[in-house]
Design a protein around this motif. Structure first.
Motif, short mmCIF file in Angstrom:
data_model
loop_
_atom_site.label_atom_id
_atom_site.label_comp_id
_atom_site.label_asym_id
_atom_site.label_seq_id
_atom_site.Cartn_x
_atom_site.Cartn_y
_atom_site.Cartn_z
N GLY A 243 -64.77 -11.18 39.44
CA GLY A 243 -63.35 -11.33 39.09
C GLY A 243 -62.78 -10.06 38.49
O GLY A 243 -61.65 -9.66 38.80
N ARG A 244 -63.57 -9.41 37.64
CA ARG A 244 -63.14 -8.16 37.03
C ARG A 244 -62.91 -7.10 38.10
O ARG A 244 -61.92 -6.35 38.07
N ALA A 245 -63.83 -7.01 39.07
CA ALA A 245 -63.72 -6.00 40.12
C ALA A 245 -62.50 -6.24 41.01
O ALA A 245 -61.85 -5.28 41.45
N ILE A 246 -62.16 -7.50 41.25
CA ILE A 246 -60.96 -7.81 42.04
C ILE A 246 -59.72 -7.39 41.26
O ILE A 246 -58.77 -6.81 41.83
N ASP A 247 -59.70 -7.67 39.97
CA ASP A 247 -58.56 -7.25 39.14
C ASP A 247 -58.40 -5.73 39.15
O ASP A 247 -57.27 -5.22 39.22
N ILE A 250 -56.78 -4.56 42.39
CA ILE A 250 -55.33 -4.78 42.38
C ILE A 250 -54.64 -3.74 41.50
O ILE A 250 -53.60 -3.18 41.86
N GLN A 251 -55.24 -3.46 40.34
CA GLN A 251 -54.68 -2.44 39.45
C GLN A 251 -54.66 -1.07 40.11
O GLN A 251 -53.69 -0.32 40.00
N ASP A 252 -55.74 -0.73 40.82
CA ASP A 252 -55.81 0.56 41.50
C ASP A 252 -54.72 0.68 42.55
O ASP A 252 -54.11 1.75 42.72
N PRO A 322 -56.85 -4.03 50.46
CA PRO A 322 -55.42 -4.38 50.35
C PRO A 322 -54.79 -4.72 51.70
O PRO A 322 -54.05 -5.71 51.82
N HIS A 323 -55.10 -3.94 52.72
CA HIS A 323 -54.57 -4.21 54.06
C HIS A 323 -55.08 -5.56 54.57
O HIS A 323 -54.31 -6.36 55.12
#
Length: 517
Positions: A243-247, A250-252, A322-323
């Motif tokens: 979950g942290r890595a997904i967040d 998104i932040q990146d 993201p794509h």
């Protein structure tokens, strides 16, 4: 005459005519071998795929159950990448694979690439841990990618599959935990005559390395823990790390002008797809990305989220997310299906060995409150559900409570963490440092899982081994920006900044001038 052998390519790959495979084929089964005839094989010349060097391979016999030394015996296979200029013949670097359930020998080419500098003077030793690779592999057949697109994960009967798997395994699965396997490692070291080992563990391999520090510190010179699973932590806590890595992904994207411009609502789109798939699978017709044959795509939440999770391990594949998420939000699962195809068979996990370790060492740890905490994330909830159904069937005795105590050691130890790691975040590295009195913890800001694969950390490891000390190590080189540009569509990545292009041209011009001089 040297004999060639090829690596396993998938979770349930068939071994082709090879050096180690021939050793297996030429050996009768345990039931046919008399106790006095079970002789450890001496290292023989052999080759692996993707490495032109002549290597050495062999195996030793060990009891499956060390409490019954006259009982069933199994073979533990090893591979030696010999030093180019052997200056330290009584030392070797033991590289321990992850998983739990991966074969170290299958990853020989990768380990050779990482440890090119170390191998100049020292052997690289790879051991297939019991239950993996060539060492009495405990694996369970599955559909893999073929047929996987149409399969509805929601209908998987985990208990039935576990029983079917266990019925096919001819082994006492209670004897395939980490501490038993550690005895095999030490037996190999002694058989080969190495006085000191330098340890490198990746992911679950760091647990094995820490246990080596606890039980056989006199056999060790230095230790590197890359993507560390601290003894205090269950691998089932990985849900929060994902979950942290997904967040962070998104932040990146939000912090990148072009990615944010192209995908301004990435978080909402991810939540939108999750919400839709949580109601049931989306079924459509597509073409198999491997064969181009028409097939049905049954996109489930597990398949969608699993593809995202595995893509987060690799920086180049992470750049596609993201794509892929944006396309899924528009009802097009082609991109996410491609990521699924890339990763579904990429881990090479021996499922039986994996379950033997997790059910004995991790599943029993949680209190009711801890279970509620883990269950707050999708991944944590799904993992707990799966092991709650399967572990009672495996019936592996729980490891003693002391197993989870932090490792106390004064051995020179380098701890490596990737800032965007989806499995073992930097906080786990800090936890591992609790009682390491001669250690340094370096965090690579642009690395995912396996810092030595992605950065200058391989040089740092060589320096540690060469000097035998962490005192002179600096993490400065880890700060070099090696981040990947995000893909804005299926074909192109974000534009390279003009100043970067100008600097590259200047460097090229200088190199051209130097060659002319």
């Amino acid at each position: 005459m040297a004999t060639r052998f090829t690596r396993q390519q998938r979770l349930i790959a068939l071994l082709l005519p090879t050096c180690l495979a021939l050793l297996l084929l030429s050996q009768p089964t345990w039931a046919d071998v008399k106790q006095e005839d079970r002789q450890d094989s001496q290292p023989e010349s052999c080759y692996v795929d993707d490495l032109p060097d002549r290597l050495r391979c062999g195996a030793i016999w060990v009891p499956e159950n060390y409490a019954k030394p006259q009982g069933k015996q199994i073979q533990i296979h090893y591979l030696i990448l010999p030093a180019i200029k052997p200056s330290f013949e009584k030392e070797a670097l033991l590289a321990i694979a992850g998983g739990p359930g991966q074969s170290a020998i299958d990853n020989a080419a990768s380990f050779d690439k990482i440890f090119t500098k170390v191998r100049q003077q020292r052997d690289i030793l790879l051991i297939d841990q019991r239950g993996t690779g060539l060492s009495n592999q405990l694996t369970c057949e599955g559909a893999g990618f073929e047929g996987g697109l149409a399969f509805n994960d929601d209908e998987l009967d985990i208990a039935a599959e576990t029983k079917a798997c266990l019925a096919k395994i001819d082994a006492d699965v209670s004897q395939y935990g980490s501490e038993t396997a550690l005895k095999d490692f030490e037996a190999v070291r002694q058989a080969l005559g190495y006085q000191k080992l330098h340890l490198y563990g990746i992911s679950y391999g760091t647990r094995m390395a820490q246990l080596y520090m606890r039980h056989y510190p006199e056999a060790l010179a230095t230790v590197t823990l890359d993507g560390v699973v601290p003894m205090q932590q269950s691998v089932l806590n990985i849900g929060d790390a994902i979950g942290r890595a997904i967040d962070l992904l998104i932040q990146d994207c939000q912090g990148n002008a072009l990615c944010h411009q192209e995908f301004p609502n990435l978080k909402a789109e991810l939540e939108q797809v999750e919400a839709l798939l949580s109601q049931g699978p989306q079924i459509s017709q597509t073409r198999d990305p491997l064969t181009n044959a028409p097939t049905q795509l049954t996109m489930t939440r597990a398949k969608f989220m699993g593809a995202i999770r595995m893509a987060l391990y690799m920086p180049n594949v992470r750049a596609l997310l993201p794509h892929a998420i944006h396309q899924a939000a528009e009802g097009n699962y082609q991109a996410i299906m491609g990521l699924y195809a890339l990763t579904v068979n990429s881990t090479g996990i021996a499922a039986g060995m994996h379950s033997a370790v997790v059910c004995g060492e991790d599943w029993h740890r949680f209190s009711k409150d801890e279970r509620q905490q883990i269950g707050q994330s999708y991944f944590g909830r799904e993992m707990l559900k799966a092991f709650d159904l399967s572990c009672p069937i495996w019936h592996i005795p729980a490891a003693d409570a002391s197993f989870a105590a932090p490792i106390a050691s004064n051995l020179p130890t380098l701890v490596l963490s990737g800032q965007i790691d989806p499995a073992t975040p930097p906080s786990w590295g800090e936890l591992a440092m609790a009682k390491l009195t001669n250690a340094k913890h370096f965090v690579a800001p642009y690395a995912t899982h396996g810092v030595a694969y992605q950065s200058c950390a391989n040089t740092l490891i060589a320096e540690l081994i060469g000097s035998g000390s962490v005192d002179g190590l600096s993490q400065e080189c880890l700060s070099k920006d090696i981040s990947r540009n995000f893909y804005l569509n299926a074909n192109t990545v974000e534009a390279i900044p003009q100043d970067t292009l100008s600097q590259a041209k200047l460097n090229d011009d200088q190199q051209q001038g130097a060659r002319h001089d």
